[in-house]
Each structure stands twice: as structure tokens, then as C-alpha cells.
Design a protein around this motif. Structure first.
Motif, PDB file in Angstrom:
ATOM      1  N   PRO A 200      54.512  46.092  15.966  1.00 51.16           N
ATOM      2  CA  PRO A 200      53.461  44.210  15.845  1.00 51.16           C
ATOM      3  C   PRO A 200      52.736  45.195  16.578  1.00 51.16           C
ATOM      4  CG  PRO A 200      55.472  43.433  17.145  1.00 51.16           C
ATOM      5  CD  PRO A 200      55.709  44.847  16.387  1.00 51.16           C
ATOM      6  N   GLY A 201      51.125  44.697  16.776  1.00 53.52           N
ATOM      7  CA  GLY A 201      50.373  45.160  17.661  1.00 53.52           C
ATOM      8  C   GLY A 201      50.605  44.225  18.932  1.00 53.52           C
ATOM      9  N   MET A 202      50.481  44.544  20.107  1.00 58.83           N
ATOM     10  CA  MET A 202      50.790  43.425  21.144  1.00 58.83           C
ATOM     11  C   MET A 202      49.391  44.155  22.405  1.00 58.83           C
ATOM     12  SD  MET A 202      55.187  43.775  22.148  1.00 58.83           S
ATOM     13  CE  MET A 202      54.513  45.687  22.050  1.00 58.83           C
ATOM     14  N   TYR A 203      49.136  42.649  23.079  1.00 55.61           N
ATOM     15  CA  TYR A 203      48.675  42.704  24.185  1.00 55.61           C
ATOM     16  C   TYR A 203      49.790  42.161  25.343  1.00 55.61           C
ATOM     17  CZ  TYR A 203      45.464  41.178  27.577  1.00 55.61           C
ATOM     18  OH  TYR A 203      44.453  41.120  28.773  1.00 55.61           O
ATOM     19  N   VAL A 204      49.732  43.448  26.651  1.00 57.44           N
ATOM     20  CA  VAL A 204      50.695  43.025  27.432  1.00 57.44           C
ATOM     21  C   VAL A 204      50.476  43.483  28.413  1.00 57.44           C
ATOM     22  CG1 VAL A 204      53.052  43.777  28.099  1.00 57.44           C
ATOM     23  CG2 VAL A 204      52.649  44.499  25.937  1.00 57.44           C
ATOM     24  N   GLY A 205      50.491  42.971  29.701  1.00 61.37           N
ATOM     25  CA  GLY A 205      49.911  42.910  30.992  1.00 61.37           C
ATOM     26  C   GLY A 205      50.599  42.148  31.829  1.00 61.37           C
ATOM     27  N   ILE A 206      50.031  41.969  33.338  1.00 60.96           N
ATOM     28  CA  ILE A 206      50.782  41.253  34.019  1.00 60.96           C
ATOM     29  C   ILE A 206      49.730  40.575  35.267  1.00 60.96           C
ATOM     30  CG2 ILE A 206      50.424  42.998  35.578  1.00 60.96           C
ATOM     31  CD1 ILE A 206      53.495  42.143  37.208  1.00 60.96           C
ATOM     32  N   ILE A 207      49.572  39.568  35.502  1.00 60.92           N
ATOM     33  CA  ILE A 207      48.750  38.663  36.454  1.00 60.92           C
ATOM     34  C   ILE A 207      49.515  38.500  37.890  1.00 60.92           C
ATOM     35  CG2 ILE A 207      47.547  36.119  36.637  1.00 60.92           C
ATOM     36  CD1 ILE A 207      48.451  35.715  33.664  1.00 60.92           C
ATOM     37  N   ILE A 208      48.519  38.776  38.562  1.00 62.32           N
ATOM     38  CA  ILE A 208      48.510  38.645  40.087  1.00 62.32           C
ATOM     39  C   ILE A 208      48.104  37.563  40.993  1.00 62.32           C
ATOM     40  CG2 ILE A 208      48.333  39.354  42.176  1.00 62.32           C
ATOM     41  CD1 ILE A 208      48.663  42.017  41.535  1.00 62.32           C
ATOM     42  N   ASN A 209      48.555  36.489  41.009  1.00 62.49           N
ATOM     43  CA  ASN A 209      48.057  35.804  41.598  1.00 62.49           C
ATOM     44  C   ASN A 209      47.741  35.408  42.980  1.00 62.49           C
ATOM     45  OD1 ASN A 209      48.154  33.149  42.924  1.00 62.49           O
ATOM     46  ND2 ASN A 209      49.178  32.228  41.903  1.00 62.49           N
ATOM     47  N   ARG A 210      46.992  36.232  43.533  1.00 61.19           N
ATOM     48  CA  ARG A 210      46.363  36.044  45.073  1.00 61.19           C
ATOM     49  C   ARG A 210      46.349  34.776  45.487  1.00 61.19           C
ATOM     50  NH1 ARG A 210      46.266  41.253  45.806  1.00 61.19           N
ATOM     51  NH2 ARG A 210      45.236  42.025  44.205  1.00 61.19           N
ATOM     52  N   SER A 211      46.391  34.107  45.271  1.00 60.89           N
ATOM     53  CA  SER A 211      47.210  33.221  46.960  1.00 60.89           C
ATOM     54  C   SER A 211      48.733  33.190  47.057  1.00 60.89           C
ATOM     55  CB  SER A 211      46.787  31.603  46.833  1.00 60.89           C
ATOM     56  OG  SER A 211      47.702  31.214  45.233  1.00 60.89           O
ATOM     57  N   LEU A 212      49.200  34.081  46.137  1.00 57.98           N
ATOM     58  CA  LEU A 212      50.729  34.526  47.335  1.00 57.98           C
ATOM     59  C   LEU A 212      51.056  35.748  47.002  1.00 57.98           C
ATOM     60  CD1 LEU A 212      52.675  31.860  44.473  1.00 57.98           C
ATOM     61  CD2 LEU A 212      51.858  31.116  46.466  1.00 57.98           C
ATOM     62  N   ALA A 213      50.192  36.478  46.872  1.00 58.62           N
ATOM     63  CA  ALA A 213      50.042  37.943  46.901  1.00 58.62           C
ATOM     64  C   ALA A 213      49.418  38.476  47.909  1.00 58.62           C
ATOM     65  CB  ALA A 213      49.219  38.685  46.087  1.00 58.62           C
ATOM     66  N   ASP A 214      50.860  39.339  48.651  1.00 60.20           N
ATOM     67  CA  ASP A 214      51.033  40.316  49.812  1.00 60.20           C
ATOM     68  C   ASP A 214      50.132  40.790  50.446  1.00 60.20           C
ATOM     69  OD1 ASP A 214      51.737  42.017  48.836  1.00 60.20           O
ATOM     70  OD2 ASP A 214      54.043  42.429  48.861  1.00 60.20           O
ATOM     71  N   THR A 215      48.614  41.424  49.177  1.00 57.91           N
ATOM     72  CA  THR A 215      47.673  42.046  49.687  1.00 57.91           C
ATOM     73  C   THR A 215      47.126  41.274  49.859  1.00 57.91           C
ATOM     74  OG1 THR A 215      47.628  42.378  46.984  1.00 57.91           O
ATOM     75  CG2 THR A 215      48.888  43.723  48.415  1.00 57.91           C
ATOM     76  N   THR A 216      46.824  39.673  50.103  1.00 58.16           N
ATOM     77  CA  THR A 216      45.816  38.904  50.160  1.00 58.16           C
ATOM     78  C   THR A 216      44.928  38.387  51.496  1.00 58.16           C
ATOM     79  OG1 THR A 216      46.831  37.227  47.725  1.00 58.16           O
ATOM     80  CG2 THR A 216      45.086  36.173  49.971  1.00 58.16           C
ATOM     81  N   ASP A 217      43.927  38.767  52.102  1.00 54.62           N
ATOM     82  CA  ASP A 217      43.249  38.101  52.994  1.00 54.62           C
ATOM     83  C   ASP A 217      44.025  37.371  53.693  1.00 54.62           C
ATOM     84  OD1 ASP A 217      42.167  38.523  55.452  1.00 54.62           O
ATOM     85  OD2 ASP A 217      40.281  37.337  54.919  1.00 54.62           O
ATOM     86  N   SER A 218      44.688  36.320  54.932  1.00 54.08           N
ATOM     87  CA  SER A 218      44.572  35.434  54.516  1.00 54.08           C
ATOM     88  C   SER A 218      43.991  34.368  55.067  1.00 54.08           C
ATOM     89  CB  SER A 218      45.559  34.967  56.229  1.00 54.08           C
ATOM     90  OG  SER A 218      44.988  35.413  57.474  1.00 54.08           O
ATOM     91  N   VAL A 219      42.647  34.635  55.182  1.00 49.32           N
ATOM     92  CA  VAL A 219      41.131  33.780  55.603  1.00 49.32           C
ATOM     93  C   VAL A 219      40.548  33.525  54.889  1.00 49.32           C
ATOM     94  CG1 VAL A 219      39.079  33.940  57.539  1.00 49.32           C
ATOM     95  CG2 VAL A 219      41.296  34.942  58.387  1.00 49.32           C
ATOM     96  N   THR A 220      39.940  34.873  53.664  1.00 49.53           N
ATOM     97  CA  THR A 220      39.402  34.313  52.548  1.00 49.53           C
ATOM     98  C   THR A 220      40.147  33.654  51.280  1.00 49.53           C
ATOM     99  OG1 THR A 220      39.179  36.673  52.063  1.00 49.53           O
ATOM    100  CG2 THR A 220      37.746  35.606  53.868  1.00 49.53           C
ATOM    101  N   GLY A 221      40.871  34.492  51.735  1.00 47.12           N
ATOM    102  CA  GLY A 221      42.183  33.977  49.733  1.00 47.12           C
ATOM    103  C   GLY A 221      41.308  35.360  48.620  1.00 47.12           C
TER     104      GLY A 221
END
Length: 368
Positions: A200-221
Motif C-alpha cells: 500500500p501507499g503510506m504516509y509515515v511520520g513522527i510528531i514532536i510535542n514541543r511542550s514536552l520535548a527536551d529541545t524546547t526553550d523553557s521560557v517561550t515554549g
């Protein structure tokens, strides 16, 4: 390995694609026992900009692997060989998918079968975004219903281009409602994998939740400098135009000195929220270093980039109240348009910083 001292990445990709097309035509239609094909990845290195040989080969290797995933050639099959119908196939082994899903609390993999509408979502995505199940049908409509109304139209347009095969790569940042009813900033990276007679044709990916990610700036989100460098590196893998906007909030040091660091953080947080609103899901926002922000826009013409920069200049300097005192931050805005991202992220960020140094300040409240 092919090394060219004259052609750029796009020219090499076009020439290699032409060779690949001619090879497929020459070896198909019963002209050969196997259809000939190959995968490739092109990268550019500029030693004067600090690029290294290792960076070039790693970048080219990643692009080659991505190309291999998205451009498969269907080989002739034995007519007598049993084939499993596409409708009976799961997009991915469920146990393997869930094991991968559980490896990160902040990243949500997903798989959509474009032929049947069946999808797979991580258990963390079900939990954090209140999805109906891990195997919902019509998952695109389900997801779009959770996207912020101001971002929804732009997200729908990009996803439609992936679904209909116009684009094979999707990378976007927008706001999504989580299980608590709050809108959180998310990065979405996805690939369209073309189907064959038996796959089958597929759409595959990943979503990063910036409110939880470790590469998120704590002041601005927003994503921090590490996320910004990774995002620019990701843009190098797709031959598209790119618009970049750099924004600097002046006088933050004076705000910190007069009102305290909490006040300076509040100014930065208010500016970040305004930046996300101005982008309306069209681009991705990052806090680079200190009071500097960077916005990235895929497949943007210079006029589109300039229009958003003008909107940022009008609305970013909105007044912030510190008790009875009304403070309007002075800002600088600079734009950079690239026909293709063919340089290392550090080189691009240095150019943006230089452009900011020459930009005219949009005046705000005087603190001296």
C-alpha cells in the motif's frame, strides 16, 4: 561517489534523475530480466564556511536513504506467485510499532495506509491528544479537528499535497489541542511512500510535542537552538525554496535590570506567542540565542516572507504591562531568502545575525 566542482545540488539531482528515468525505460517492458534503478543523494560542501568532508558524506547518505524509501521500482512478479491483498495488510507489525512508540514520551510516530484509510498511532499520542483509539479511520480529519483554527487551512493544504503525491516530504510546525484542552506547539515530519501492486501507499511520520520535548526553550515554549540547527539541517534534504526571518528583541538586559528577570522572560514569552500567531501554521518558530528568534518557512517566495516579516513588525511590539508601567519592546527584523538550503546551519545563522545587525530598529519604550 561523484564529485563536481561546478554543478550545485539541484543540478546534480536533476541530471541523476534523468539518468535513472532512462535506465528504468531501457530495462523495463521485457527488455531485461530486472528493471534497473538506483538511489542517490547530493550534498554541497564549502570549506570556507566551515563544512567538513564528514558532514557532506553524512548528509548525502541520509538523502540517498530517504530517496530509496520514497522511490521504489516495482519488479516483474511471477504471475503464479500468491500475493496478499493490500486490504489485508497492516501498515506495520503492531508489536514492533508499539515498542518504537514507547521509546519516547515526547515523540509520537504514526502510519497511515493511503489505500484503506487505516492508521496506527502511538499509545502516548492517544493519551496526550485524547484520540479515539490507536487504529482510527479517517485519522486526517480527526487530527485536523484538533489543529488550531488559525493553522488548520495551511496544514490541510500541505497534507493534501502529500496525500495526492505532489510532495513526498512534509515538515511543519503548528498548534494542536491536547487532552487538557490547551493548544501546544507540535513539529510534524512525514514521508509519503508510494505503493506497488502488492504494497500500500503510506504516509509515515513522527510528531514532536514541543511542550514536552527536551529541545524546547523553557521560557517561550519554542524549539531551542539545538532544535533550530536540526530543522535547518532537515531543510537541506529537500530541494525547495526557503524563507527565514530573524527577530531580535532589544533592551532585554535593561528590562531585567529594572524590573527583574521574570519581567524579561515575560516579554520574550509574549513575543513568542505573537510570532506563532503571525505564522498561522505556515512556518516554524525557534528561540535562537538570548533575545533572538528565527522563523523558518518552506517553499516560500521572497514576497511571502517579506509579508510575514512586515506583519511581525506591526504586531510583535505590542505593549506589555509591568504593574502600571506599559512597556513596548523595540525590535529588529531581517529576512533571508534561499532558492535552496545548500549550506551548513551555522553559516546561515551567522548570515542572519549579520543582517540583524544592519536592520533598522522598530522603536519601543525608552528605559534610560
Amino acid at each position: 561517489m561523484l564529485i563536481s566542482l561546478s554543478a550545485n545540488e539541484i543540478e546534480l539531482e536533476q541530471r541523476l534523475e534523468q539518468v535513472r528515468t532512462r535506465l528504468i525505460e531501457a530495462s523495463s517492458g521485457g527488455k531485461a530480466p530486472m528493471i534497473g534503478s538506483f538511489s542517490f543523494g547530493c550534498s554541497r560542501v564549502d570549506p570556507l564556511a566551515g563544512d567538513t568532508r564528514r558532514q557532506m558524506t553524512m548528509d548525502a547518505d541520509r538523502k540517498m536513504y530517504r530517496y530509496k524509501l520514497m522511490h521504489r521500482v516495482q519488479q516483474p512478479k511471477d504471475d503464479d506467485a500468491p500475493q496478499r491483498p493490500i486490504v489485508d495488510q497492516l501498515p506495520c507489525n503492531d508489536r514492533v510499532f508499539q515498542a518504537i512508540s514507547m521509546s519516547s514520551e515526547t515523540r509520537y510516530p504514526f502510519i497511515l495506509n493511503l489505500d484503506t484509510g487505516e492508521s496506527q498511532w502511538s499509545v502516548n499520542a492517544v493519551r496526550d491528544f485524547d484520540l479515539p483509539s490507536q487504529h482510527p479511520f479517517n485519522s486526517l480529519d480527526m487530527w485536523l479537528a484538533r489543529v488550531h483554527p488559525e493553522d488548520r487551512d495551511n496544514v490541510r493544504v500541505e497534507l493534501d499535497m502529500v496525500i495526492n503525491g505532489t510532495w513526498h516530504f512534509h515538515y511543519m510546525q503548528y498548534r494542536v489541542m491536547d487532552a487538557t484542552g490547551k493548544y501546544v506547539l507540535c513539529d510534524c515530519t512525514g514521508y509519503r511512500l508510494d505503493g506497488t501492486d502488492t504494497e500500500p501507499g503510506m504516509y509515515v511520520g513522527i510528531i514532536i510535542n514541543r511542550s514536552l520535548a527536551d529541545t524546547t526553550d523553557s521560557v517561550t515554549g519554542l524549539g531551542d537552538i539545538h532544535a533550530l540547527v536540526n530543522a535547518i539541517g532537515e531543510m537541506r534534504r529537500v530541494a525547495r525554496k526557503a524563507g527565514l526571518i530573524a527577530i531580535k528583541i532589544d533592551d532585554i538586559a535593561q528590562v531585567n535590570a529594572r524590573f527583574g528577570f521574570d519581567a524579561g522572560d515575560r516579554v520574550l514569552a509574549e513575543c513568542a506567542a505573537c510570532l506563532v500567531e503571525c505564522s498561522r501554521g505556515k512556518g516554524r518558530m525557534f528561540r535562537s540565542t538570548g533575545p533572538m528568534f528565527v522563523a523558518l518557512f518552506d517553499d516560500f517566495d521572497p514576497e511571502e516572507t517579506d509579508a510575514i516579516a512586515e506583519e511581525i513588525e506591526r504586531f510583535l511590539g505590542s505593549p506589555v504591562l509591568f504593574g502600571p508601567f506599559e512597556y513596548q519592546p523595540p525590535i529588529r527584523v531581517a529576512t533571508l531568502h534561499l532558492d535552496g538550503v545548500d549550506r551548513q546551519p551555522v553559516s546561515i545563522l551567522n548570515e542572519l545575525k549579520a543582517l540583524l545587525g544592519k536592520a533598522v530598529q522598530v522603536p519601543g519604550t525608552k528605559l534610560d
